[in-house]
Scaffold this motif. Sequence first.
Motif, PDB file in Angstrom:
ATOM      1  N   LEU A 250       0.836  -1.205   0.000  1.00 18.76           N
ATOM      2  CA  LEU A 250       0.000   0.000   0.000  1.00 18.76           C
ATOM      3  C   LEU A 250       0.866   1.248   0.000  1.00 18.76           C
ATOM      4  O   LEU A 250       0.583   2.227  -0.669  1.00 18.76           O
ATOM      5  CB  LEU A 250      -0.876   0.036   1.256  1.00 18.76           C
ATOM      6  CG  LEU A 250      -2.236  -0.623   1.223  1.00 18.76           C
ATOM      7  CD1 LEU A 250      -2.903  -0.490   2.590  1.00 18.76           C
ATOM      8  CD2 LEU A 250      -3.114  -0.003   0.146  1.00 18.76           C
ATOM      9  N   ILE A 394      -7.818   5.959   2.887  1.00 20.76           N
ATOM     10  CA  ILE A 394      -8.099   5.775   1.460  1.00 20.76           C
ATOM     11  C   ILE A 394      -9.600   5.929   1.195  1.00 20.76           C
ATOM     12  O   ILE A 394     -10.019   6.611   0.257  1.00 20.76           O
ATOM     13  CB  ILE A 394      -7.594   4.396   0.984  1.00 20.76           C
ATOM     14  CG1 ILE A 394      -6.070   4.351   1.078  1.00 20.76           C
ATOM     15  CG2 ILE A 394      -8.066   4.099  -0.437  1.00 20.76           C
ATOM     16  CD1 ILE A 394      -5.462   2.970   0.905  1.00 20.76           C
ATOM     17  N   GLN A 398     -11.523   8.663  -1.115  1.00 24.93           N
ATOM     18  CA  GLN A 398     -12.376   8.175  -2.186  1.00 24.93           C
ATOM     19  C   GLN A 398     -13.733   8.893  -2.152  1.00 24.93           C
ATOM     20  O   GLN A 398     -14.282   9.252  -3.186  1.00 24.93           O
ATOM     21  CB  GLN A 398     -12.578   6.666  -2.012  1.00 24.93           C
ATOM     22  CG  GLN A 398     -12.886   5.959  -3.304  1.00 24.93           C
ATOM     23  CD  GLN A 398     -12.404   4.515  -3.272  1.00 24.93           C
ATOM     24  OE1 GLN A 398     -12.040   3.997  -2.217  1.00 24.93           O
ATOM     25  NE2 GLN A 398     -12.393   3.863  -4.415  1.00 24.93           N
ATOM     26  N   GLU A 412      -9.474   4.715  -8.058  1.00 23.32           N
ATOM     27  CA  GLU A 412      -8.966   3.831  -7.000  1.00 23.32           C
ATOM     28  C   GLU A 412      -7.507   4.127  -6.701  1.00 23.32           C
ATOM     29  O   GLU A 412      -7.118   4.296  -5.551  1.00 23.32           O
ATOM     30  CB  GLU A 412      -9.063   2.368  -7.445  1.00 23.32           C
ATOM     31  CG  GLU A 412     -10.458   1.902  -7.727  1.00 23.32           C
ATOM     32  CD  GLU A 412     -10.910   0.911  -6.668  1.00 23.32           C
ATOM     33  OE1 GLU A 412     -10.128  -0.013  -6.388  1.00 23.32           O
ATOM     34  OE2 GLU A 412     -12.026   1.079  -6.146  1.00 23.32           O
ATOM     35  N   GLU A 413      -6.725   4.184  -7.759  1.00 22.38           N
ATOM     36  CA  GLU A 413      -5.290   4.385  -7.591  1.00 22.38           C
ATOM     37  C   GLU A 413      -5.012   5.766  -6.997  1.00 22.38           C
ATOM     38  O   GLU A 413      -4.195   5.912  -6.087  1.00 22.38           O
ATOM     39  CB  GLU A 413      -4.585   4.205  -8.952  1.00 22.38           C
ATOM     40  CG  GLU A 413      -3.087   4.463  -8.967  1.00 22.38           C
ATOM     41  CD  GLU A 413      -2.279   3.522  -8.063  1.00 22.38           C
ATOM     42  OE1 GLU A 413      -2.875   2.662  -7.395  1.00 22.38           O
ATOM     43  OE2 GLU A 413      -1.036   3.686  -8.019  1.00 22.38           O
ATOM     44  N   ARG A 416      -5.774   5.805  -3.347  1.00 24.35           N
ATOM     45  CA  ARG A 416      -4.707   5.164  -2.576  1.00 24.35           C
ATOM     46  C   ARG A 416      -3.532   6.129  -2.414  1.00 24.35           C
ATOM     47  O   ARG A 416      -3.010   6.329  -1.322  1.00 24.35           O
ATOM     48  CB  ARG A 416      -4.228   3.880  -3.268  1.00 24.35           C
ATOM     49  CG  ARG A 416      -3.193   3.109  -2.447  1.00 24.35           C
ATOM     50  CD  ARG A 416      -2.440   2.060  -3.257  1.00 24.35           C
ATOM     51  NE  ARG A 416      -1.616   2.625  -4.306  1.00 24.35           N
ATOM     52  CZ  ARG A 416      -0.434   3.190  -4.117  1.00 24.35           C
ATOM     53  NH1 ARG A 416       0.090   3.250  -2.912  1.00 24.35           N
ATOM     54  NH2 ARG A 416       0.246   3.690  -5.123  1.00 24.35           N
ATOM     55  N   VAL A 420      -2.885   7.352   1.393  1.00 22.44           N
ATOM     56  CA  VAL A 420      -1.621   6.946   1.997  1.00 22.44           C
ATOM     57  C   VAL A 420      -0.698   8.161   2.131  1.00 22.44           C
ATOM     58  O   VAL A 420      -0.014   8.331   3.143  1.00 22.44           O
ATOM     59  CB  VAL A 420      -0.954   5.838   1.149  1.00 22.44           C
ATOM     60  CG1 VAL A 420       0.452   5.553   1.634  1.00 22.44           C
ATOM     61  CG2 VAL A 420      -1.796   4.573   1.187  1.00 22.44           C
TER      62      VAL A 420
END
Length: 571
Positions: A250, A394, A398, A412-413, A416, A420
């Motif tokens: 992650l 995350i 989102q 999604e990416e 993340r 993070v």
Amino acid sequence: MSYKHQVAEKIASALTSLGVDSFTMENVYAMLETPPNPAMGDIAFPCFQLAKALRKAPPMIAAELAGQIIGSPLKEAKAVGPYVNFFLDQEDVAIQVIGTILAQGSQYGDSNQGKGRKVPIDLSSPNIAKPFSMGHLRSTVIGNAIANIMEKQGYEPVRINHLGDWGTQFGKLIVAYRLWGDEAKVKAEPIKELLSLYVRFHEEVENDPTLEDQGREWFKKLEDGDAEAEHLWTWFREESLKEFMKIYDLMNVSFDSTNGEAFYNDKMDRVVTLLEEKGLLTESDGAMVVNLDEYNMPPCLIKKSDGATLYATRDLAAALFRHESYDFAKALYVVGNEQRLHFQQLYKVLEKMGYSWSADMHHIPFGMMLKDGKKMSTRKGKVVLLEEVLAQAIADVQKVIEEKNPSLANKEEVSRQVGVGAVIFHDLKNYRLNDINFSWEEMLTFEGETGPYVQYTHARACSLLRKGNYQPSSAASLTPGSLDGKEAWAVITLLNGFPEVIDRAAANFDPSQIGKYVIDLAQSFNKFYANVRILAEEEGIKASRLQLVAAVVCVLKEGLRLMGLAAPEEM
Ligand code: ARG
């Protein structure tokens, strides 16, 4: 060379022509000051220290120097009392700074100070069969950033995950598993299950003190290579590592070595022999220790009375191994402040053994992660699972993206990267020795001094380049007058300072220097963006301003990369 260095060079050569050659460019550079207000100039050079060498009063020296120093990047040099005040030709500086960044790209700020020498960095290093704690998160984040920074300075970092996979606790765990363990449960949720076995051991030992002895016996068996003990240990280690890998994946952190404490199992006899040969081992209550009275430190424990080795024994073996394997320029240990004494003892023992290279080993301590003023602990049931913290961050990001930019590609990416990134930045913006107050609000806002704020500023700047149809170039060509406002100048001086910030961050093993810097740069860029028209200007001016934007994009991205954050181009 930064414009400040260029000015220092001019001063140094003017001094030489006045007959003073004891001041190098670096000496002069260190003497430069910033005038109290910008109307007085951009850089000031005090002449007090020259009075002796030149046998003249400082104001006279200032006047003489001012008359001699001119030319790019300067517009004017003026004597004011004992100071020479310099006014920069801002356009000249802008061309130099932006040009350098566009030409060098992500290599802007690189140096060769490290000359390719290796720097093993001991980081993360969680304990097998226990949850990955906030302390391990801090070590991971700080250590990874320091590795990136050292690499930028021309060192070759070696990231070592010195797993806590050895010690008497594994004897206890084996006893607990043999008594109450369930294979399926461990497979399903290894860390949770192994932790609860360990906790149960400590509860039951209250009623059955013989459990302690059994634990010690099983650890001894493990050290002696007993098949059952080794089998269970290997299994616990693998299951735990699988869980840890989820976190590293992650966070996009990887290691050059996962040689943990167990790796040194067959390398400790040598340490004990060496200590014996050097006459450093003494007996104390049946245990073998190295006395450190002369340093006012408690003795360093090398071997317990039952012959079992200790944490320190393994760290001694690891130090020797790293010295032999890497011939390091420095060796770093990114470990919490509560282990300060352990590392002081370690270095003193190595020094007593006659290893002068122990002076190149540095403990890089850090403070605690607090929640509501208390240590965020993983003990006694009150487990804060790091994976959950990351997952929560995350998910929160989102939600924001879903609200504000639902059509974004690869949501999604990006979630993340930003989620993070928020956690990492929340840690790294503070000086590492300060305790941190864990706060979701502070961590995740897109407006404060946060990772998302810097990432968002970077993404906005990228979108500006796209909208303006910016054509990448590797040299600055600026239309006169396009970057002459104070907002542009503030951005340019910050951009110019990036290499020095990296130097400071490396010299002090202090990633927060970069954290503070990228916040300053993002804020300063946002001020520029809010006050200066870009896209609506005529071609020449628009193109010049976009070049500044491109330079900002480049430096923000590199600053974030050094800290371990991604810089999405859209969010
Ligand atoms: N596993 C240890 C802990 O969690 C940290 C190890 C640090 N590294 C070292 N070489 N001692 O406390």
